[in-house]
Design a protein around this motif. Structure first.
Motif, short mmCIF file in Angstrom:
data_model
loop_
_atom_site.label_atom_id
_atom_site.label_comp_id
_atom_site.label_asym_id
_atom_site.label_seq_id
_atom_site.Cartn_x
_atom_site.Cartn_y
_atom_site.Cartn_z
N PRO A 70 -2.12 28.25 -3.72
CA PRO A 70 -2.55 27.14 -2.86
C PRO A 70 -3.65 26.32 -3.54
N LEU A 71 -3.49 25.01 -3.49
CA LEU A 71 -4.46 24.11 -4.10
C LEU A 71 -4.91 23.06 -3.09
N PHE A 72 -6.15 22.68 -3.17
CA PHE A 72 -6.70 21.64 -2.32
C PHE A 72 -6.33 20.28 -2.90
N HIS A 73 -5.98 19.34 -2.04
CA HIS A 73 -5.73 17.98 -2.50
C HIS A 73 -6.37 16.98 -1.54
N GLU A 74 -6.56 15.79 -2.03
CA GLU A 74 -7.08 14.69 -1.21
C GLU A 74 -6.06 13.57 -1.23
N GLU A 75 -6.16 12.68 -0.25
CA GLU A 75 -5.26 11.53 -0.18
C GLU A 75 -6.08 10.25 -0.17
N LYS A 76 -5.52 9.23 -0.76
CA LYS A 76 -6.18 7.94 -0.82
C LYS A 76 -5.12 6.85 -0.69
N GLU A 77 -5.41 5.84 0.11
CA GLU A 77 -4.51 4.69 0.19
C GLU A 77 -4.75 3.81 -1.03
N VAL A 78 -3.68 3.44 -1.71
CA VAL A 78 -3.78 2.67 -2.93
C VAL A 78 -2.93 1.40 -2.78
N LYS A 79 -3.51 0.25 -3.13
CA LYS A 79 -2.78 -1.01 -3.09
C LYS A 79 -2.16 -1.25 -4.46
N VAL A 80 -0.86 -1.54 -4.44
CA VAL A 80 -0.12 -1.79 -5.67
C VAL A 80 0.24 -3.27 -5.68
N SER A 81 -0.30 -4.00 -6.66
CA SER A 81 -0.17 -5.45 -6.68
C SER A 81 0.77 -5.98 -7.75
N HIS A 82 1.19 -5.13 -8.65
CA HIS A 82 1.95 -5.58 -9.81
C HIS A 82 2.83 -4.42 -10.26
N SER A 83 3.92 -4.73 -10.93
CA SER A 83 4.80 -3.64 -11.38
C SER A 83 4.08 -2.70 -12.34
N PHE A 84 3.17 -3.22 -13.18
CA PHE A 84 2.40 -2.36 -14.06
C PHE A 84 1.49 -1.43 -13.24
N ALA A 85 0.95 -1.92 -12.14
CA ALA A 85 0.11 -1.07 -11.28
C ALA A 85 0.95 0.06 -10.70
N SER A 125 0.83 -1.21 0.00
CA SER A 125 0.00 0.00 0.00
C SER A 125 0.86 1.25 0.00
N THR A 126 0.32 2.29 -0.59
CA THR A 126 0.96 3.59 -0.58
C THR A 126 -0.12 4.65 -0.47
N LEU A 127 0.22 5.76 0.11
CA LEU A 127 -0.72 6.87 0.22
C LEU A 127 -0.49 7.80 -0.96
N HIS A 128 -1.53 8.02 -1.75
CA HIS A 128 -1.43 8.84 -2.96
C HIS A 128 -2.22 10.13 -2.77
N ALA A 129 -1.55 11.25 -2.94
CA ALA A 129 -2.22 12.56 -2.90
C ALA A 129 -2.53 12.98 -4.33
N TYR A 130 -3.74 13.46 -4.56
CA TYR A 130 -4.11 13.89 -5.90
C TYR A 130 -4.86 15.21 -5.86
N TYR A 131 -4.71 15.96 -6.95
CA TYR A 131 -5.31 17.29 -7.07
C TYR A 131 -6.42 17.32 -8.12
N SER A 132 -6.35 16.47 -9.10
CA SER A 132 -7.26 16.56 -10.24
C SER A 132 -8.44 15.61 -10.11
#
Length: 188
Positions: A99-114, A36-43
């Protein structure tokens, strides 16, 4: 208790198909290999892609073989090359940070392509943010920003589209087999 009817079985004797979506689908395929990794995104694009398509693609990456792996790798290479040049171009523009608003989401990475797909989504967000900063400074026009974001999203969507056909729909060289092959005796 004897008055209760036993649960009814389907007429064919087969149990109903259960659909597995998002994280549940992925955990059925690779229960112990995902990190798992925590991914921050703006878009909105990154948010929507993570919610609707990321785990579907991840599940398809796990089961991909032969020609489909080659096709996906080529699409990733082309996208990564384009993203590298786009980010290089943006690095040369003058920008003003806002300044921009962003959200974070935990993402599971299961494969190198992911992992590669998540990296592209992170680069998409960089392009989204840096084009906004450049536009605010006046280094690029709104049309240039729109075009750049559209191309960036098409690169990721192309990978998603390659995930849809099953592995047996790809030639060994990575090309998609046409679904309109001619039938014997000239029938279409």
């Amino acid at each position: 208790m004897a008055d209760q009817d036993p649960p009814k079985k389907p007429a064919s004797g087969l149990r109903p198909i259960e659909r597995h979506n998002s994280e549940e689908r992925l955990s059925r395929l690779t229960p112990t290999t995902a990190s798992s990794t925590l991914h921050a995104y703006y878009s909105k694009f990154a948010r929507d892609f993570l919610d609707a398509h990321f785990y579907y693609c991840s599940a398809k990456f796990v089961v991909a073989r032969d020609g489909k792996v080659k096709a996906l790798d080529e699409a990733f290479r082309a996208a990564e090359e384009w993203y590298g040049s786009a980010l290089g171009w943006l690095a040369k523009t003058d920008q003003v940070e806002i300044p921009l608003f962003h959200e974070e989401k935990e993402v599971k990475v299961s494969h190198s392509f992911a992992g590669r797909l998540l990296r592209l989504l992170m680069q998409f967000d960089r392009i989204f943010v840096e084009t906004l900063y450049s536009q605010e400074f006046g280094s690029i026009s709104p049309d240039e920003r729109t075009t750049t974001i559209q191309i960036a999203s098409r690169r990721i969507n192309a990978i998603h589209q390659l995930c849809i056909p099953d592995t047996d729909r790809f030639e060994a060289n990575g090309t998609l087999i046409s679904s309109h092959r001619s039938l014997p005796d000239g029938h279409a």
